[in-house]
Design an enzyme around this catalytic site. Sequence first.
Site, PDB file in Angstrom:
ATOM      1  N   GLU A 215      61.311  48.705  54.163  1.00  0.00           N
ATOM      2  CA  GLU A 215      62.552  48.484  54.925  1.00  0.00           C
ATOM      3  C   GLU A 215      62.929  49.840  55.501  1.00  0.00           C
ATOM      4  O   GLU A 215      63.456  50.692  54.783  1.00  0.00           O
ATOM      5  CB  GLU A 215      63.671  47.993  53.991  1.00  0.00           C
ATOM      6  CG  GLU A 215      63.423  46.651  53.359  1.00  0.00           C
ATOM      7  CD  GLU A 215      63.620  45.487  54.307  1.00  0.00           C
ATOM      8  OE1 GLU A 215      63.933  45.732  55.489  1.00  0.00           O
ATOM      9  OE2 GLU A 215      63.446  44.356  53.867  1.00  0.00           O
TER      10      GLU A 215
ATOM     11  N   CYS B 143      71.180  51.177  58.273  1.00  0.00           N
ATOM     12  CA  CYS B 143      69.979  50.817  59.044  1.00  0.00           C
ATOM     13  C   CYS B 143      70.310  49.718  60.042  1.00  0.00           C
ATOM     14  O   CYS B 143      69.791  49.705  61.144  1.00  0.00           O
ATOM     15  CB  CYS B 143      68.872  50.378  58.104  1.00  0.00           C
ATOM     16  SG  CYS B 143      69.389  49.071  56.979  1.00  0.00           S
TER      17      CYS B 143
HETATM   18  P1  NAP Z   1      64.467  59.011  53.185  1.00  0.00           P
HETATM   19  O1  NAP Z   1      64.644  60.450  53.365  1.00  0.00           O
HETATM   20  O2  NAP Z   1      63.252  58.375  53.701  1.00  0.00           O
HETATM   21  O3  NAP Z   1      64.589  58.748  51.623  1.00  0.00           O
HETATM   22  C1  NAP Z   1      64.461  57.442  51.076  1.00  0.00           C
HETATM   23  C2  NAP Z   1      63.777  57.572  49.737  1.00  0.00           C
HETATM   24  O4  NAP Z   1      62.426  57.951  49.924  1.00  0.00           O
HETATM   25  C3  NAP Z   1      64.393  58.628  48.832  1.00  0.00           C
HETATM   26  O5  NAP Z   1      64.317  58.181  47.496  1.00  0.00           O
HETATM   27  C4  NAP Z   1      63.486  59.828  49.062  1.00  0.00           C
HETATM   28  O6  NAP Z   1      63.496  60.726  47.988  1.00  0.00           O
HETATM   29  C5  NAP Z   1      62.145  59.145  49.198  1.00  0.00           C
HETATM   30  N1  NAP Z   1      61.167  59.889  49.976  1.00  0.00           N
HETATM   31  C6  NAP Z   1      61.359  60.700  51.031  1.00  0.00           C
HETATM   32  N2  NAP Z   1      60.193  61.151  51.501  1.00  0.00           N
HETATM   33  C7  NAP Z   1      59.236  60.637  50.713  1.00  0.00           C
HETATM   34  C8  NAP Z   1      57.813  60.744  50.686  1.00  0.00           C
HETATM   35  N3  NAP Z   1      57.157  61.461  51.572  1.00  0.00           N
HETATM   36  N4  NAP Z   1      57.140  60.075  49.734  1.00  0.00           N
HETATM   37  C9  NAP Z   1      57.794  59.324  48.827  1.00  0.00           C
HETATM   38  N5  NAP Z   1      59.122  59.168  48.797  1.00  0.00           N
HETATM   39  C10 NAP Z   1      59.844  59.813  49.742  1.00  0.00           C
HETATM   40  O7  NAP Z   1      65.662  58.166  53.800  1.00  0.00           O
HETATM   41  P2  NAP Z   1      67.197  58.386  53.555  1.00  0.00           P
HETATM   42  O8  NAP Z   1      67.626  59.540  54.370  1.00  0.00           O
HETATM   43  O9  NAP Z   1      67.521  58.398  52.108  1.00  0.00           O
HETATM   44  O10 NAP Z   1      67.775  57.013  54.126  1.00  0.00           O
HETATM   45  C11 NAP Z   1      68.027  56.824  55.465  1.00  0.00           C
HETATM   46  C12 NAP Z   1      66.958  55.983  56.118  1.00  0.00           C
HETATM   47  O11 NAP Z   1      66.802  54.754  55.414  1.00  0.00           O
HETATM   48  C13 NAP Z   1      67.343  55.588  57.516  1.00  0.00           C
HETATM   49  O12 NAP Z   1      66.236  55.697  58.364  1.00  0.00           O
HETATM   50  C14 NAP Z   1      67.771  54.143  57.359  1.00  0.00           C
HETATM   51  O13 NAP Z   1      67.720  53.403  58.541  1.00  0.00           O
HETATM   52  C15 NAP Z   1      66.825  53.673  56.339  1.00  0.00           C
HETATM   53  N6  NAP Z   1      67.317  52.455  55.700  1.00  0.00           N
HETATM   54  C16 NAP Z   1      66.686  51.274  55.948  1.00  0.00           C
HETATM   55  C17 NAP Z   1      67.182  50.100  55.404  1.00  0.00           C
HETATM   56  C18 NAP Z   1      66.520  48.757  55.652  1.00  0.00           C
HETATM   57  O14 NAP Z   1      66.840  47.814  54.945  1.00  0.00           O
HETATM   58  N7  NAP Z   1      65.643  48.641  56.608  1.00  0.00           N
HETATM   59  C19 NAP Z   1      68.311  50.127  54.577  1.00  0.00           C
HETATM   60  C20 NAP Z   1      68.921  51.366  54.356  1.00  0.00           C
HETATM   61  C21 NAP Z   1      68.407  52.522  54.921  1.00  0.00           C
HETATM   62  P3  NAP Z   1      64.329  62.117  48.078  1.00  0.00           P
HETATM   63  O15 NAP Z   1      65.754  61.754  48.202  1.00  0.00           O
HETATM   64  O16 NAP Z   1      64.007  62.784  46.789  1.00  0.00           O
HETATM   65  O17 NAP Z   1      63.802  62.848  49.276  1.00  0.00           O
END
Ligand code: NAP
Length: 464
Positions: free
Chosen positions: A234, A268
């Site tokens: 997602e 999102c």
């Molecule tokens: P993020 O930086 O991608 O982090 C999400 C999760 O992934 C965190 O637990 C993060 O850990 C982990 N992570 C980051 N890089 C990683 C990697 N290379 N390998 C494994 N795990 C990794 O996203 P965010 O800033 O927290 O959230 C915002 C994003 O989420 C936006 O793009 C939003 O649109 C999206 N989102 C999508 C939905 C949906 O249902 N489609 C819902 C909500 C949010 P760390 O915190 O330790 O870096």
Amino acid sequence: MPIATVNPATGETLKTYEALGPEEIEQRLASADTAFAAYRNTTFGDRAILLGRAAELLEEDAQDVARTMTTEMGKPITQARAEVAKCVKAMRWYAGRAESLLADEHPASTDVEDSGAREVRVVYRPLGVVLAVMPWNFPLWQVVRFAAPALMAGNVGLLKHASNVPQTALYLEDLFRRASFPEGCFQTLLIGSGAVEGVLRDPRVAAATLTGSEPAGRSVAATAGDEIKKTVLELGGSDPFVVMPSADVERAAQVAVTARVQNNGQSCIAAKRFIVHEDVYDAFTRHFTDGMRALRVGDPMDENTEVGPLSSEQGRADLEALVDDARQQGATVLCGARRPEGRAEHGWYYAPTVLADVTPDMRIHREEAFGPVAALYRAPDLDEAVRIANDSRFGLSSNVWTRDETDVARFVRDLQAGGVYVNGMTASHPAFPFGGVKRSGYGRELSGHGIREFCNATTVWQAA
Ligand code: NAP
């Protein structure tokens, strides 16, 4: 990224945590594996009692957990409480419905006969230990949306939450423990993103779900692909909000404001690109900009606040860079595009912003604006509105405003998105599938689709 609670309203670090070491991770993997061996044999009734108890406890904790979320990531307290209520509802929904959603399926008798069988049925069995990598923006909801169906299906969960919401992550582990889920059924791993690959490659982990950004999704999906493990992704979105001439324009503008700034603009499924038919462009723009300007920006703990700070300093810097790029390339600022007065020094606030004359060359057209910034487009007709809406690498959801059923049919046929919300804004509900296409990810959460993602649909064929 340190694992820490840093209040985005003040910039103050309130608590830091040590990441788990290899031995502690091993202990938790072993515990999850042991838990699954027994938990998979529990009945739907047993699981419903546990999940129902978790829902009750969460309801009792609502005030405290809402404050924790607001402290960790800055959402307005009223929205934090609404998030808790939504989680309680989803837990109860899955506790009540899982058994029927996963009931054995019986193919048509003619097909059964044709296969030479006396009886054929499809049974849904749990996959095992599922790793959930989750984001900070809905720190409770994103996890419950995965955990409620996964636990009801007989899976067990390992949560790697975002590093800036450790207290919410630990609360969730404690919640399921207090609800009497057997030890190891739901555990929080306080680890950085660098440790995810090792956990995912462990043979005791069967599958993964990730909600977050595109790069994170790509990384987890690549590892899972290498290990041939099931994933649900997602990811981000840049949802269109299309307004046609037959719409109630004032109402559309009012809802557009909420759709853009919910969760401080960090959702999102927030509407991010506003594509307005030229016949109603001026009226919509006036109402919308007035609405964005009138929003109360302030302390997220204040009951009257409508927009709080962004979750991190980096998040605000990224948003500012998108706005600066658009401005430099000729976008017109109708409101905002600055840090709000009096709030610039403490906390990561950004004023609600409307940009007009957005063009495809601008980064804001191609990238996700994760904050209260709206991009406006003028469309001469429905074909052009659909073209602009689909001119995005994302395809999460979409919002269309029209009273014309022919328009609706066209949007439903042509919009590249996992949802089409007509005369309203996108909002998830436990009974309806949720997810996207294109770079917004794959797989579905919620509803029967969501609970079956982490099941082994098994054909049981018995000879005549
Ligand atoms: P993020 O930086 O991608 O982090 C999400 C999760 O992934 C965190 O637990 C993060 O850990 C982990 N992570 C980051 N890089 C990683 C990697 N290379 N390998 C494994 N795990 C990794 O996203 P965010 O800033 O927290 O959230 C915002 C994003 O989420 C936006 O793009 C939003 O649109 C999206 N989102 C999508 C939905 C949906 O249902 N489609 C819902 C909500 C949010 P760390 O915190 O330790 O870096």
